[in-house]
Design an enzyme around this catalytic site. Structure first.
Site, PDB file in Angstrom:
ATOM      1  N   HIS A 189     -45.542 -65.293 -32.773  1.00  0.00           N
ATOM      2  CA  HIS A 189     -46.056 -65.312 -34.152  1.00  0.00           C
ATOM      3  C   HIS A 189     -45.422 -66.444 -34.961  1.00  0.00           C
ATOM      4  O   HIS A 189     -45.309 -66.360 -36.189  1.00  0.00           O
ATOM      5  CB  HIS A 189     -45.792 -63.977 -34.869  1.00  0.00           C
ATOM      6  N   SER A 319     -47.506 -94.602 -39.635  1.00  0.00           N
ATOM      7  CA  SER A 319     -47.991 -94.596 -41.015  1.00  0.00           C
ATOM      8  C   SER A 319     -48.088 -96.011 -41.552  1.00  0.00           C
ATOM      9  O   SER A 319     -47.262 -96.870 -41.235  1.00  0.00           O
ATOM     10  CB  SER A 319     -47.053 -93.770 -41.900  1.00  0.00           C
ATOM     11  N   LYS A 325     -42.069 -93.915 -39.566  1.00  0.00           N
ATOM     12  CA  LYS A 325     -42.719 -92.659 -39.160  1.00  0.00           C
ATOM     13  C   LYS A 325     -43.415 -92.840 -37.812  1.00  0.00           C
ATOM     14  O   LYS A 325     -44.101 -93.824 -37.577  1.00  0.00           O
ATOM     15  CB  LYS A 325     -43.747 -92.233 -40.214  1.00  0.00           C
ATOM     16  N   GLU A 332     -52.837 -85.622 -30.668  1.00  0.00           N
ATOM     17  CA  GLU A 332     -54.002 -85.637 -31.561  1.00  0.00           C
ATOM     18  C   GLU A 332     -55.251 -86.126 -30.838  1.00  0.00           C
ATOM     19  O   GLU A 332     -56.339 -85.567 -31.003  1.00  0.00           O
ATOM     20  CB  GLU A 332     -53.682 -86.503 -32.786  1.00  0.00           C
TER      21      GLU A 332
END
Length: 466
Positions: A189, A319, A325, A332
């Site tokens: 969870h 980025s 970054k 993805e």
């Protein structure tokens, strides 16, 4: 301008065809009537159709309905097509007639014109091979097009997708073995749970993919029986006796795969349940891959404000505005591929159930989506493996820190002191900020030595090793 075209004729009359094009009238009409999108019939499907034409000519000759010269001309032309020498002459859109008739005729016309060129006859003369009478002899689009989809699907899965999937499974298995001693906190969870090893966590991924692989291979069994010889609706009208069994044998020899004749051609030609099933198993692979890369994306999130248990290769800046970054780009890309395949499966499912009576009129869609899914999954697995999985490293310092701070280690005390008392320890440790060890001793449920003996993360991750 007039010299740029030649005039060809079919049952609807005359039409102008580009002078040097190897296709004929029916292909040209399809180009004009179905200018829909940019998706073209996959070349893998064209190559499979060419092999069917080759096999049909051999069998027709053997059964006495086609002479040696015509057989050789068809075989030579079909081989050239299957080798990719004439790809530019197969320009038709996926979004055409639902049977694929125009693509079947595209093959017939190109083979006819290749024979014309080889024998010094004018393009479009239908000499010495007629597209229908000779090249399409003993065939119908309704049996050759689904057979071509089956052949192309099996070949691409067996020779392209499965080998790459095996490499990805192997890479994950190596990581699992290498990380078998790294104990970390589990999560259910998305909340802290009892410990496991990082190797155990990764073993779930490799097993998921191995199971998906097995499902795909099982689904191929349904694609080996071919409807060839069924002609228009499954009865075999206009095909000689034993054509169905002999062409299946010939296809098997050409492909080195165990294709056979379908015992009931009506079932395979009126529906394409086997193809729908194969697509569903590709979808299941996509579902597994999506779960895996989502896990990797979570475990690598950070680097300072997230789990940061896994460190991914830094392949490119993440980025355009935030310096330094780095993003989980392979996760993805794979996620998008998986979602696309899941969507393509939905279309195939609808197409499979959308047939009427003796023919399914969604063949090009089914074939295109299957082959596109195989291509996408192969490429994504390869990219994910080479550009991410092989370079993943564990952040052992962060893993150890999270493990030491976990309140769920208290689970190991339950058999000794009971669930309710263990709950008190966990809540007290959380509210006061002390360690579980301190909390357990504070309640006098166990002493320090007992705590250290019972709350052993290594043994908790491997309880059967005690």
């Amino acid at each position: 301008m007039t010299n740029s075209f030649r005039t060809e004729n079919d049952s609807l009359g005359s039409i102008e065809v580009p002078r040097e094009a190897l296709w004929g009238a029916q292909t040209q009409r399809s180009l004009l009537n179905f200018a829909i999108g940019q998706d073209q019939i996959p070349m893998k499907l064209i190559y499979s159709l060419a092999r069917i034409k080759q096999a049909a000519s051999i069998v027709n000759n053997r059964l006495g309905t086609l002479d040696d010269n015509k057989r050789d001309l068809i075989v030579n032309a079909a081989c050239e097509i299957a080798m990719g020498k004439h790809d530019a002459h197969f320009p038709l859109s996926v979004w055409q007639t639902g049977s694929g008739t125009q693509t079947n005729m595209n093959l017939n016309e190109v083979i006819s014109n290749l024979a014309s060129k080889a024998t010094g006859k004018p393009l479009g003369s239908h000499l010495p091979l007629h597209p229908n009478d000779d090249v399409n002899q003993s065939q119908s689009t309704n049996d050759v097009f689904p057979a071509a989809i089956q052949i192309a699907t099996v070949q691409e899965i067996q020779t392209t997708l499965i080998p790459e999937l095996d490499l990805l499974i192997e890479s994950l298995t190596k990581k699992s073995n290498a990380w078998s001693e790294i104990v970390k906190i589990g999560r259910t969870h998305l909340q802290d749970a009892v410990p496991l090893t990082l190797g155990q966590e990764v073993s779930a991924w490799s097993t998921q993919l191995s199971t998906a692989r097995e499902r795909i291979e099982v689904s191929l069994r349904e694609l080996y029986p071919l409807p060839l010889g069924g002609t228009a609706i499954g009865t075999g009208l206009n095909s000689p006796k034993n054509f169905d069994s002999e062409i299946a044998t010939e296809i098997s020899l050409l492909t080195n795969l165990p294709f056979s004749k379908a015992n009931n051609k009506f079932a395979i030609m009126g529906s394409h349940d086997g193809l729908v099933n194969a697509m569903s198993q590709l979808k299941m692979l996509a579902v597994s891959l999506l779960k895996i890369v989502n896990d990797i994306r979570l475990l690598s999130c950070g680097p300072r404000a997230g789990f940061s248990e896994l460190q991914l290769p830094e392949n490119e800046p993440g980025s355009s505005i935030m310096p330094g970054k780095v993003n989980p780009t392979q996760c993805e890309a794979m996620s998008m591929v998986c979602m696309q395949v899941i969507g393509l499966d939905t279309a195939v499912t609808m197409g499979g159930g959308g047939g009427h009576l003796q023919m399914n009129a969604y063949k090009p869609l089914i074939g295109f989506n299957l082959l596109k899914s195989i291509e996408l999954l192969h490429d994504a697995c390869r990219s994910c493996r080479k550009n991410m999985v092989e370079g993943i490293r564990p952040n052992e310092e962060k893993i150890a820190k999270d493990l030491q701070q976990s309140l769920m280690l208290v689970t190991a005390l339950s058999p000794k002191i009971g669930y309710d008392n263990a709950t008190k320890i966990a809540k007290y440790a959380y509210e006061t900020g002390v360690s579980l060890r301190e909390a357990a001793v504070n309640f006098n449920y166990v002493d320090e030595d007992e705590f250290d003996q019972l709350v052993n993360p290594i043994l908790m991750a491997n309880p059967k090793s005690k």
